[in-house]
Design a protein around this motif. Structure first.
Motif, PDB file in Angstrom:
ATOM      1  N   CYS A  15     -47.256  21.578 -68.246  1.00 33.61           N
ATOM      2  CA  CYS A  15     -48.181  21.235 -67.202  1.00 33.61           C
ATOM      3  C   CYS A  15     -49.998  21.839 -68.454  1.00 33.61           C
ATOM      4  O   CYS A  15     -49.226  22.888 -68.653  1.00 33.61           O
ATOM      5  CB  CYS A  15     -48.636  21.214 -66.196  1.00 33.61           C
ATOM      6  SG  CYS A  15     -50.188  22.061 -65.121  1.00 33.61           S
ATOM      7  N   GLY A  17     -52.218  22.080 -67.072  1.00 32.51           N
ATOM      8  CA  GLY A  17     -53.220  23.429 -66.174  1.00 32.51           C
ATOM      9  C   GLY A  17     -52.190  24.995 -66.731  1.00 32.51           C
ATOM     10  O   GLY A  17     -53.025  26.323 -66.872  1.00 32.51           O
ATOM     11  N   CYS A  18     -51.223  25.047 -66.211  1.00 31.63           N
ATOM     12  CA  CYS A  18     -50.561  26.423 -65.874  1.00 31.63           C
ATOM     13  C   CYS A  18     -49.332  26.524 -66.703  1.00 31.63           C
ATOM     14  O   CYS A  18     -48.722  27.404 -66.401  1.00 31.63           O
ATOM     15  CB  CYS A  18     -49.851  26.399 -64.116  1.00 31.63           C
ATOM     16  SG  CYS A  18     -48.743  25.216 -63.798  1.00 31.63           S
ATOM     17  N   CYS A  34     -50.359  17.854 -60.657  1.00 31.88           N
ATOM     18  CA  CYS A  34     -49.236  19.574 -61.178  1.00 31.88           C
ATOM     19  C   CYS A  34     -49.195  20.167 -59.554  1.00 31.88           C
ATOM     20  O   CYS A  34     -49.934  20.954 -58.963  1.00 31.88           O
ATOM     21  CB  CYS A  34     -49.592  20.709 -62.002  1.00 31.88           C
ATOM     22  SG  CYS A  34     -48.726  22.043 -62.096  1.00 31.88           S
ATOM     23  N   GLU A  36     -47.840  23.331 -58.844  1.00 30.85           N
ATOM     24  CA  GLU A  36     -48.110  24.341 -58.584  1.00 30.85           C
ATOM     25  C   GLU A  36     -49.253  24.425 -58.738  1.00 30.85           C
ATOM     26  O   GLU A  36     -49.885  25.584 -57.895  1.00 30.85           O
ATOM     27  CB  GLU A  36     -47.494  24.943 -60.332  1.00 30.85           C
ATOM     28  CG  GLU A  36     -46.281  24.369 -60.668  1.00 30.85           C
ATOM     29  CD  GLU A  36     -45.117  25.217 -59.624  1.00 30.85           C
ATOM     30  OE1 GLU A  36     -45.451  25.950 -58.989  1.00 30.85           O
ATOM     31  OE2 GLU A  36     -44.067  24.069 -58.946  1.00 30.85           O
ATOM     32  N   CYS A  37     -50.153  24.196 -59.709  1.00 27.08           N
ATOM     33  CA  CYS A  37     -51.846  24.685 -60.134  1.00 27.08           C
ATOM     34  C   CYS A  37     -52.392  23.333 -59.269  1.00 27.08           C
ATOM     35  O   CYS A  37     -53.677  23.579 -59.795  1.00 27.08           O
ATOM     36  CB  CYS A  37     -52.347  25.170 -61.120  1.00 27.08           C
ATOM     37  SG  CYS A  37     -52.211  22.963 -62.087  1.00 27.08           S
ATOM     38  N   GLU A  39     -53.265  20.792 -60.981  1.00 26.93           N
ATOM     39  CA  GLU A  39     -53.741  20.292 -62.261  1.00 26.93           C
ATOM     40  C   GLU A  39     -54.426  18.595 -62.366  1.00 26.93           C
ATOM     41  O   GLU A  39     -52.207  17.898 -61.957  1.00 26.93           O
ATOM     42  CB  GLU A  39     -53.271  20.020 -63.868  1.00 26.93           C
ATOM     43  CG  GLU A  39     -53.385  19.783 -65.132  1.00 26.93           C
ATOM     44  CD  GLU A  39     -55.314  20.363 -65.510  1.00 26.93           C
ATOM     45  OE1 GLU A  39     -55.295  21.250 -65.765  1.00 26.93           O
ATOM     46  OE2 GLU A  39     -55.396  19.555 -66.740  1.00 26.93           O
TER      47      GLU A  39
HETATM   48 ZN   LIG Z   1     -50.043  23.021 -63.470  1.00 27.63          ZN
END
Ligand SMILES: [Zn+2]
Length: 585
Positions: A15, A17-18, A34, A36-37, A39
Motif C-alpha cells: 500500500c 499509504g501505509c 486499502c 488497513e488505511c 488509501e
Molecule cells: Zn494502506
C-alpha cells in the motif's frame, strides 16, 4: 481485458499509504481501497467501469480511430512510439473508455479516463471519443457521466489538443440546453486542460476520496512561488472546503450516489423518446446557402497575404517565441488606444475581485460599438508586476465572462485580444477555482449568441488563452505564438531539461503559419518589418483593417446560425477530421 494468470510476485502489493503488504485478491474485493488505511489506489478504466455500472448492462462504444499524430511530434522519442507503447502496456486503444450502461437501473452514457495511458492526456482521439459519448447521451436522452484522471492536454498534439477542451465543452453545453444532467467524477489526479474544461463545467462535480484536482500542478506552483505548498493543497477535502465540488465520496459509495443523482434527474423531467440515431449530414450540406461566403470560407492560407506585404522569410519558432514576448510589443491597452475609439473600461467580477491582468469594456471600431476584452501585460517591470504579467486570476476570467454575457444581452459583438503566458498558477488562484473559471468561459463562448472575434496578439498560453479564444474567427498576428504549453514547460517534461526549449518550440507547431495550416487560426495579420514593436502604428493600422474585414460579415449572420457555425468550427478538430492530417511535413 481478460486477466491472464498473474505471476507470483503480483499476488501481493504494498500500500502506498501505509506500506502494508496486501493480498491482491483481498485488495480487489475491497474495490482497490486499502483495508488497513483507506488509501484509494488508482483504477484503470476497465476496472472502474466494472465497479460503477450494473452487472450485465455495460455496452462499450467503439474506441478505434485512425492513427493520429497530427503534428508529427518528436521529442527524444517519436510520439508514435510512445502511443504504441501505451497501447501495449494498457491493452487500451486510447486514454478513455466509453460506454452506455445502467447504474442502479438508471441509464447513462459514460466516458472513463485511464491515467496509465500517457498520463490520461487529452488528445484529438480522446476529445473525439468523449464528444461522441456526449452526442450519444443527447441522442439517447440520458445523462452523461465523465470520470476524469488526467495530467491535462496532450502536448504531443500541440494546439489541436487545446481545441479539444472547446469541442468537449460544447457537447456538454448541448446537453445543458435540453436539461440532461452532466456529472463529472474527479479521480486522482485531474489537472490542466481536463480540469479547466469538462471536469468542472458539468452540472455536478463529485470528487472521489483521495483525488487531487487543479489547474496548475503542484510542481509548477512550487516553482512559481518558491516555497512549499500548504498541507492538503488541491485534495478532495480542499476542493470541498473551497466550494469547488458537490461532495467527496468514498469509492464504495460512488455507485449509490450516482444512482441517486440519476434518479433525481430523471424524476424531474417528462420521459421523451430518444432521437433515432443516424450519422448527421456534414454541416456544410445542412448549412449550404445560408452562410455568407466570408464566414463559410474557412481560413485564409498563409501564402495569401496582401501583395504589398514586405514579410520576411519564415523565422525560426524559437525566435518567434522571443518576438512574441518582446517587452516593446503593443499591449491590449495600446490597441484600445490605437485601433479602437472611445474605450470605456468596465471593472469587477461582482464576486469580490477585479483582476488587473484582464481589461475589458465598450469601445468603437470604425464607428461600430463592440465589447473588447483582452489580457494586459505592460512594457516596464513595474507595469508587468502590477498586471501579474498578463496572467489572469479566476476573478479575471469571471470579469471576462460577465462582459461576454453583457455583450450578448446588448447585441454587441465581442472582440478579444489574447496575450498571456497562461492563467495565474498561484495558491490563491487554485483556492478560488481557476480550473472551473476557465472551463465556464470556454463553455459559455461556445454558445454565446453574438459575434466573437479573437486575435492572438502576443503569447497565446494554453487554457488561459483559450478562455478568451473560442470564437467565430481566430486571427493571429504574424509573430505571435499559440501553444498548449510553454516551450520551457514542454522541454522540462519531455526532454532532459529546459534548455531544450528551442527544440520544443519547433516541435509544438506554435507559429501562426503552422496554426493556420492546422485550421486552429483562420487568418494571419502581417506585422511590419521587423515586428510589431518596431512600428506599433502600422501594426495597429493592419490589425484594424483585419478586424473590420472579419467582423463585418459576421454582423449579418443570425445569432443561432453563428452559434451553429462556431460549434462546427470547433467540432472539426476531432481525430478523424481530414483537416487534422494536413500539416506541414
Ligand atoms: Zn494502506
Amino acid at each position: 481485458m481478460t486477466a491472464a494468470a498473474e505471476p507470483a510476485e503480483q499476488l501481493w502489493s504494498r500500500c502506498a499509504g501505509c506500506a502494508s503488504l496486501l493480498y491482491r485478491k483481498r485488495l480487489r474485493r475491497n474495490l482497490d481501497v486499502c483495508p488497513e488505511c483507506g488509501e484509494h489506489t488508482r483504477l484503470g478504466a476497465p476496472e472502474r467501469l466494472r465497479q460503477l455500472v450494473d452487472p450485465g448492462s455495460l455496452r462499450l462504444l467503439p474506441d478505434r480511430l485512425p492513427e493520429a499524430d497530427p503534428i508529427d511530434f518528436v521529442d527524444v522519442l517519436p510520439y508514435r512510439h510512445r502511443l504504441s507503447a501505451a497501447r501495449i502496456s494498457t491493452g487500451l486503444a486510447e486514454a478513455v473508455l466509453c460506454a452506455t450502461a445502467t447504474i442502479g437501473g438508471q441509464p447513462a452514457a459514460l466516458a472513463v479516463m485511464d491515467f496509465r495511458f500517457l498520463g490520461g492526456s487529452l488528445g484529438c482521439a480522446v476529445g473525439e471519443l468523449i464528444t461522441r459519448t456526449a452526442e450519444r447521451a443527447l441522442d439517447d436522452r440520458v445523462p452523461l457521466i465523465l470520470v476524469t484522471a488526467s495530467g491535462g492536454a496532450r502536448m504531443q498534439e500541440g494546439a489541436l489538443s487545446l481545441m479539444q477542451m472547446a469541442t468537449v465543452s460544447q457537447a456538454i453545453a448541448a446537453l445543458r440546453e435540453v436539461g440532461l444532467l452532466t456529472v463529472s467524477v474527479l479521480t486522482d489526479p485531474t489537472y490542466g486542460g481536463v480540469a479547466a474544461s469538462f471536469a468542472t463545467n458539468t452540472d455536478l462535480v463529485l470528487a472521489e476520496s483521495g483525488a487531487r484536482m487543479g489547474f496548475a500542478g503542484p510542481r509548477v506552483i512550487r516553482q512559481v512561488i518558491g516555497r512549499a505548498l500548504p498541507e492538503g493543497f488541491q485534495t478532495a477535502d480542499f476542493l470541498l472546503r473551497h466550494g469547488q465540488v458537490d461532495m467527496v465520496v468514498q469509492r464504495r459509495s460512488l455507485r449509490g450516489r450516482l444512482a441517486a443523482l440519476l434518479a433525481a434527474a430523471r424524476a424531474g423531467r417528462p420521459a421523451r423518446p430518444p432521437v433515432p440515431r443516424q450519422e448527421p449530414a456534414p454541416h456544410h450540406e445542412r448549412l449550404a446557402g445560408a452562410v455568407p461566403p466570408a464566414v463559410a470560407d474557412g481560413h485564409r492560407a498563409v501564402g495569401e497575404r496582401p501583395a504589398d506585404d514586405p514579410t520576411p522569410a519564415v523565422r525560426d519558432a524559437w525566435d518567434t517565441v522571443r518576438t512574441a514576448r518582446h517587452p516593446g510589443r503593443p499591449t491590449t491597452l495600446d490597441y484600445l488606444d490605437s485601433v479602437f475609439d472611445g474605450f470605456v473600461e468596465l471593472h469587477g467580477d461582482r464576486l469580490g475581485g477585479d483582476c488587473p491582468a484582464i481589461v475589458g469594456g465598450v469601445a468603437r471600431l470604425a464607428g461600430r460599438h463592440v465589447m473588447v476584452i483582452g489580457h494586459q501585460k505592460g512594457h516596464t517591470t513595474a507595469d508587468l508586476v502590477a498586471r501579474n504579467f498578463g496572467m489572469a486570476s479566476p476573478a479575471g476570467h469571471r470579469k471576462a465572462l460577465r462582459l461576454m454575457r453583457l455583450a450578448a444581452r446588448l447585441g454587441l459583438p465581442v472582440v478579444t485580444l489574447v496575450d498571456t503566458p497562461g492563467a495565474d498558477p498561484g495558491i490563491s488562484a487554485e483556492e478560488h477555482g481557476q480550473a472551473a473559471a476557465i472551463a465556464e468561459n470556454i463553455l459559455t463562448l461556445t454558445v454565446l449568441p453574438t459575434p466573437v472575434l479573437a486575435v492572438i496578439t502576443g503569447e497565446g498560453g494554453s487554457g488561459g488563452a483559450l478562455a478568451l479564444a473560442v470564437a467565430d474567427r481566430v486571427l493571429m498576428l504574424q509573430h505571435a505564438v499559440y501553444s498548449v504549453i510553454s516551450p520551457e514547460g514542454c522541454a522540462a517534461i519531455l526532454w532532459p531539461d529546459r534548455s531544450a526549449a528551442p527544440q520544443a518550440a519547433r516541435a509544438l507547431r506554435l507559429t501562426a503559419p503552422d496554426l493556420c495550416r492546422l485550421g486552429v487560426v483562420d487568418e494571419i495579420v502581417p506585422e511590419p518589418a521587423t515586428a510589431a514593436h518596431d512600428d506599433p502604428a502600422e501594426t495597429a493600422r493592419r490589425l484594424r483593417a483585419a478586424l473590420l474585414a472579419n467582423l463585418l460579415p459576421l454582423l449579418d449572420v443570425p445569432p443561432a446560425m453563428l452559434v451553429r457555425l462556431r460549434r462546427q468550427r470547433f467540432r472539426r478538430f476531432g481525430a478523424t477530421r481530414a483537416g487534422v492530417r494536413a500539416v506541414a511535413r
